[in-house]
Design a protein around this motif. Structure first.
Motif, PDB file in Angstrom:
ATOM      1  N   SER A 334      37.245  41.881  35.856  1.00 25.76           N
ATOM      2  CA  SER A 334      36.379  41.114  35.608  1.00 25.76           C
ATOM      3  C   SER A 334      36.926  40.355  36.898  1.00 25.76           C
ATOM      4  O   SER A 334      35.103  39.553  37.569  1.00 25.76           O
ATOM      5  N   PHE A 335      37.789  40.074  37.369  1.00 25.06           N
ATOM      6  CA  PHE A 335      37.734  39.456  38.617  1.00 25.06           C
ATOM      7  C   PHE A 335      37.560  39.320  39.986  1.00 25.06           C
ATOM      8  O   PHE A 335      36.475  39.409  40.623  1.00 25.06           O
ATOM      9  N   LYS A 363      35.222  29.332  44.016  1.00 29.15           N
ATOM     10  CA  LYS A 363      36.912  29.757  44.797  1.00 29.15           C
ATOM     11  C   LYS A 363      38.084  29.575  44.474  1.00 29.15           C
ATOM     12  O   LYS A 363      39.306  30.203  43.924  1.00 29.15           O
ATOM     13  N   LEU A 364      37.858  28.333  44.561  1.00 28.76           N
ATOM     14  CA  LEU A 364      39.199  26.476  44.789  1.00 28.76           C
ATOM     15  C   LEU A 364      39.161  27.241  43.062  1.00 28.76           C
ATOM     16  O   LEU A 364      41.012  27.331  42.536  1.00 28.76           O
ATOM     17  N   ALA A 365      38.590  27.083  42.152  1.00 30.64           N
ATOM     18  CA  ALA A 365      38.843  27.312  40.235  1.00 30.64           C
ATOM     19  C   ALA A 365      39.453  28.676  40.155  1.00 30.64           C
ATOM     20  O   ALA A 365      40.476  29.078  38.724  1.00 30.64           O
ATOM     21  N   THR A 366      39.006  30.029  41.015  1.00 32.90           N
ATOM     22  CA  THR A 366      40.058  30.932  40.722  1.00 32.90           C
ATOM     23  C   THR A 366      41.184  30.953  40.942  1.00 32.90           C
ATOM     24  O   THR A 366      42.003  31.350  40.088  1.00 32.90           O
ATOM     25  N   ILE A 369      43.236  28.976  38.679  1.00 34.77           N
ATOM     26  CA  ILE A 369      43.739  29.412  37.010  1.00 34.77           C
ATOM     27  C   ILE A 369      44.293  30.530  37.532  1.00 34.77           C
ATOM     28  O   ILE A 369      45.227  30.873  36.782  1.00 34.77           O
ATOM     29  N   ILE A 370      44.075  31.531  38.362  1.00 37.33           N
ATOM     30  CA  ILE A 370      45.075  32.452  38.197  1.00 37.33           C
ATOM     31  C   ILE A 370      46.863  31.614  38.748  1.00 37.33           C
ATOM     32  O   ILE A 370      47.686  31.897  38.000  1.00 37.33           O
ATOM     33  N   ALA A 371      47.022  30.490  39.046  1.00 38.92           N
ATOM     34  CA  ALA A 371      48.121  30.227  39.361  1.00 38.92           C
ATOM     35  C   ALA A 371      48.578  29.118  38.363  1.00 38.92           C
ATOM     36  O   ALA A 371      49.943  29.393  38.259  1.00 38.92           O
ATOM     37  N   ILE A 372      48.059  28.898  37.611  1.00 40.29           N
ATOM     38  CA  ILE A 372      48.571  28.232  36.504  1.00 40.29           C
ATOM     39  C   ILE A 372      48.612  29.157  35.739  1.00 40.29           C
ATOM     40  O   ILE A 372      49.760  29.026  34.917  1.00 40.29           O
ATOM     41  N   ILE A 373      48.034  30.669  35.592  1.00 33.82           N
ATOM     42  CA  ILE A 373      48.077  31.616  34.458  1.00 33.82           C
ATOM     43  C   ILE A 373      50.153  32.174  35.145  1.00 33.82           C
ATOM     44  O   ILE A 373      50.855  32.283  34.853  1.00 33.82           O
TER      45      ILE A 373
END
Length: 530
Positions: A334-335, A363-366, A369-373
């Motif tokens: 999906s990503f 792009k920053l949000a993606t 999100i990945i960094a937070i996860i």
């Protein structure tokens, strides 16, 4: 549908089946022009072939309910009118109408010899949208129609049962997620989950026989000569179906709470050959919030695998791992299938400042999100290693103490447990008792330590030695039960709950920003007539 390619002789050949006046509609088999484009299309093709060549054929040859698939078929106008016409209350108006027609007494036929080719979704986000629509629509039809089906006398019991199974079958996806979430917790709590307690491998064998084994048998009968080639897509289908459980669970709950959605069509790009590329097309779906849930379940599955291993239940690892792979596959696809840009166009289009900022924001949000996860996964791992794992090790050592008759080994194990466990504090924050107080547990361990030292000085063949060992075993069993009561609270500690809340709020905050940016762009498009 527009992406279906009926043969030139389709109407002449198909219309002959309406010679019988009670035939309300016919359904032809779907073909696939891009079946071998990717693993995703191969999985979808195999799934649809199962539906048509097994399910639809069986229902057509019996008195069971058969559904119209929305395209590649012909309806009798009188049948549509008699059934009440097309309704828009559900997302699957074809399923709704076909059931209502058969409740009125109309018959239907599946014609496997007439194949109408079509394009399978090649983008994961498009496939998820299609599956979401089908899952939600089926539950909507169940809510709308099942009551009438069950009370109608002229419908046989087996037809009622089949209708119930078909319309509610997507309930299996929430059940899969519940099982997936519960399994590591039950394993950590040392609950016996084996079908046959003395033969754990029977559990795995049962799963394999009821699932892939049965499917391979069906594939062999369906495809005959080229069944081995088709069977190669079976792993893709299993992973794809398992990974879709999050997406379809959201759809099920969406239908059950009565939320109405507009009909969102599945993007098609005219993909036929392997060399065709859809990524440059303008009609490109981004990933949704569901993707983050899929990623969460994938990370949860990794922890579940470790729990299964450390709790001495490796037989469950393949089952958890298979589901984990499915969640990671769907989320990562999906990503990677998301493109936050306009496709190639004949018009020389210049992006506005807002659109450029939106692209940067996405792009920053993606990345955020990945960094937070990833940060959440790391802190979860560290938390387990520092808090839960020592308690699990202590439970295992107490198990060994109960089975041991060697004082030196017991002394070493007790000292190890004292090192693993906190000196004070009570992990149980709801109705705490003294039995779960670590200070009390440390005191009990000191008593066991002193008793073991005394026992080591007593002859092994004396009654005092045996009595002392029995007392140690009993104390170890009580301590083990106390520690097992503590473990769930270690997982759901107050600090973990607070951190999880902040973690979820951060992700939701990012999505709120994305939603606002999306609304701004939509407002701009409407204002400019785009």
């Amino acid at each position: 549908d527009a992406d279906f390619i009926p043969p030139t002789w389709f109407i002449k050949r198909a219309i002959s089946y309406f010679a019988k006046p009670n035939i309300g509609f016919i359904q032809c088999k779907w073909g696939h022009v891009n079946e071998n484009y990717s693993a995703l299309t191969q999985a979808q093709a195999l799934s649809l072939d199962f539906h048509f060549l097994v399910e639809q054929r069986a229902k057509s040859n019996s008195r069971l309910f058969m559904n119209f698939n929305g395209t590649a078929g012909i309806w009798r106008k009188d049948c549509i009118d008699d059934a009440g016409g097309w309704h828009t209350a559900t997302l699957v108006e074809d399923l709704d109408l076909s059931y209502r027609a058969q409740m009125k007494g109309w018959k239907c036929l599946f014609i496997p010899d007439i194949v109408v080719d079509a394009e399978l979704p090649v983008q994961m986000n498009g496939a998820k949208r299609q599956q979401f629509r089908w899952a939600k629509g089926s539950i909507q039809c169940a809510i709308k129609l099942l009551g009438g089906i069950l009370i109608q006398r002229k419908i046989t019991f087996d037809a009622k049962l089949q209708a119930f199974v078909q319309l509610t079958r997507h309930i299996v996806f929430p059940l899969m997620l519940i099982q997936f979430l519960a399994l590591p917790v039950l394993l950590a709590a040392e609950v016996n989950l084996y079908v046959v307690s003395f033969l754990p491998v029977v559990t795995l064998a049962t799963y394999l026989a009821m699932g892939p084994g049965a499917y391979l048998y069906v594939i062999h009968n369906m495809y005959d000569k080229n069944w081995k080639e088709k069977a190669m897509a079976m792993p893709y289908l299993i992973i794809y179906s398992i990974g879709m459980s999050v997406n379809n669970t959201v759809a099920v709950f969406d239908a059950m709470v009565g939320r109405k959605n507009e009909f969102l069509r599945t993007p098609k790009y005219g993909i036929v050959k392997k060399t065709d590329d859809w990524r440059t097309k303008a009609y490109n779906l981004p990933f949704s919030q569901t993707t983050l849930l899929e990623l969460f379940f994938g990370i949860y599955g990794v922890f579940g695998i470790f729990i299964a291993i450390y709790s001495s239940n490796p037989i469950w690892v393949p089952i958890i791992a298979l589901q984990t792979i499915g969640f990671f596959y769907i989320s990562l696809m999906s990503f990677t299938h998301t493109r936050f840009k306009r496709g190639n166009s004949r018009i020389d289009y210049t992006k506005t400042k807002d659109e450029k900022m939106a692209g940067i924001t996405f792009k920053l949000a993606t990345v955020g999100i990945i960094a937070i996860i990833c940060f959440g996964a790391y802190t979860g791992y560290v938390g387990y290693q520092n808090d839960v794992y020592p308690v699990d090790l202590s439970i295992g050592l107490l198990d060994r103490i109960m089975a041991s008759s060697e004082p030196k080994t017991i002394l070493a194990d007790i000292n190890a447990i004292k090192e693993y466990l906190p000196v004070e504090g009570n992990a149980v924050y709801l109705f705490p008792t003294d039995t779960t107080n670590f200070a009390r547990i440390q005191t009990d361990l000191n008593v066991m330590l002193a008793s073991t030292e005394k026992i080591s000085a007593v002859p092994r063949d004396s009654s005092a030695f045996h009595t002392g060992m029995m007392d140690l075993s009993l104390r170890a069993e009580i301590l083990q039960e106390n520690l097992m009561d503590i473990v769930p609270y270690m997982y759901a500690s107050i600090s973990n709950i607070i951190f999880t809340c902040f973690w979820i709020v951060a992700i939701i905050g990012i999505f709120v920003i994305l939603k606002r940016k999306k609304q701004n762009l939509e407002s701009f498009d409407k204002a400019e007539g785009v």
